[in-house]
Scaffold this motif. Sequence first.
Motif, PDB file in Angstrom:
ATOM      1  N   ILE A   1       2.857   1.391  -3.369  1.00 18.46           N
ATOM      2  CA  ILE A   1       1.761   2.510  -4.580  1.00 18.46           C
ATOM      3  C   ILE A   1       1.578   4.041  -4.420  1.00 18.46           C
TER       4      ILE A   1
ATOM      5  N   SER B   1       1.036  -0.969   0.129  1.00 21.49           N
ATOM      6  CA  SER B   1       0.331  -0.076  -0.283  1.00 21.49           C
ATOM      7  C   SER B   1       1.316   1.426  -0.119  1.00 21.49           C
TER       8      SER B   1
ATOM      9  N   GLU C   1       2.655   6.902  -6.909  1.00 26.32           N
ATOM     10  CA  GLU C   1       2.074   7.536  -8.216  1.00 26.32           C
ATOM     11  C   GLU C   1       2.386   9.497  -7.103  1.00 26.32           C
TER      12      GLU C   1
ATOM     13  N   ASN D   1      -6.854   3.923  -1.816  1.00 24.75           N
ATOM     14  CA  ASN D   1      -5.365   3.434  -1.645  1.00 24.75           C
ATOM     15  C   ASN D   1      -5.843   1.885  -0.330  1.00 24.75           C
TER      16      ASN D   1
ATOM     17  N   TRP E   1      -2.268   2.830 -13.169  1.00 25.36           N
ATOM     18  CA  TRP E   1      -2.238   1.324 -12.871  1.00 25.36           C
ATOM     19  C   TRP E   1      -2.847   0.960 -13.927  1.00 25.36           C
TER      20      TRP E   1
ATOM     21  N   SER F   1       0.195  -5.879 -11.449  1.00 27.98           N
ATOM     22  CA  SER F   1       0.117  -4.525 -11.667  1.00 27.98           C
ATOM     23  C   SER F   1       1.253  -4.141 -12.511  1.00 27.98           C
TER      24      SER F   1
ATOM     25  N   GLN G   1       2.749   0.204 -13.833  1.00 29.42           N
ATOM     26  CA  GLN G   1       2.503   1.604 -14.011  1.00 29.42           C
ATOM     27  C   GLN G   1       2.088   2.093 -14.979  1.00 29.42           C
TER      28      GLN G   1
ATOM     29  N   TRP H   1       4.352  -5.051  -9.791  1.00 31.54           N
ATOM     30  CA  TRP H   1       4.086  -5.804  -8.591  1.00 31.54           C
ATOM     31  C   TRP H   1       3.261  -6.920  -8.841  1.00 31.54           C
TER      32      TRP H   1
END
Length: 336
Positions: free
Chosen positions: A117, A114, A121, A209, A255, A232, A234, A131
């Motif tokens: 991420i 978490s 961003e 998130n 994403w 995922s 980016q 990830w």
Amino acid sequence: MGKLCSFLEKHKRSFPIGLSGNTGMGYILTGGISPLSRSKGLAIDQIIEIKGFWGNGKEFHLLRPNTKNELTNEWKALCGAAIFLGIITQVKLKTQPLRPLLSWTANLSFSELSECINQAESWPNSLSLQWIYGDDIFAHAIGEIKNTDDESVMIKLLEKLPFSRNRIINKFNNMKSLPNLSFGNNNNYNNSNHSEVLGLLGPAWQEKNKQVLKILKELINKRPNKSCYIASQQLGGLTHLNDLDTSFIHRDAIWKPWINGAWEAHNQAKRKRTLEWMTECWNNLEFICPGVHLAQIHPHLEWHKKELSSAFEDWLPNLEELKAIHDPRNIMPPLK
């Protein structure tokens, strides 16, 4: 793409290939999301010439338009939806100077994912985060080193990332040399399974998130097979800036989560359960990832119509018109 990477390296050039060097032309023609896309753009943005045959057998040879005023629907369609219209035999691509890559890999806890991420961003376009979440969580950040100052900035950002174990920061010569985004030699992820993959697209998660991660955790806990996972990569940066329209319409995406569903080969009951799990994942993540990236298509599954609509939205009727002209006998995969 791995062979392309190796060839270009001999000439000190590079191309933004994806996470796997095993993909072929389909990687480029379906959009082509690379760990370097934030600084280089999508693979389809590198196309300057396309040759091939429409589904009706007629040959074509198109050059990249210089301006939006010169853009044709055919060019827009081939850049992201070529698979539905014809067979591509040759493309001419832009390449970039070969530069070293900085790699950060680590195993993470749920809360660390978490935070990673959240930090990613706000990263500069030179860095991206990938990830994968299954039995474990493994993350991989990648950046291109343009100069010493750039490397110093990236290392400082990477050192801020939390991790549980196995953190490695290293430099590599090219994309093909990077560690795989995988669970290593874990026997749960074996070749005796069949699988389907569904790629989603959506904006930054920001204040959502923790909500999204909670949903992901619940979905992972429901996996019908240990080889099922959610991963995922980016986007952002130059993927948002397209000087010419393409069939990759979700240019605002940050994403691309993809759902990997697996089941024991030849076991139809378990296949059905896995596809139900994939559908549940899609339904639960659709609020934050409303788009679809058709790196894989599923005309054999009941969700094909929905994936087409989510991938192309208002552009889909135009694609159907082009298909009626260039592939009237539906030789290529269906758009309905």
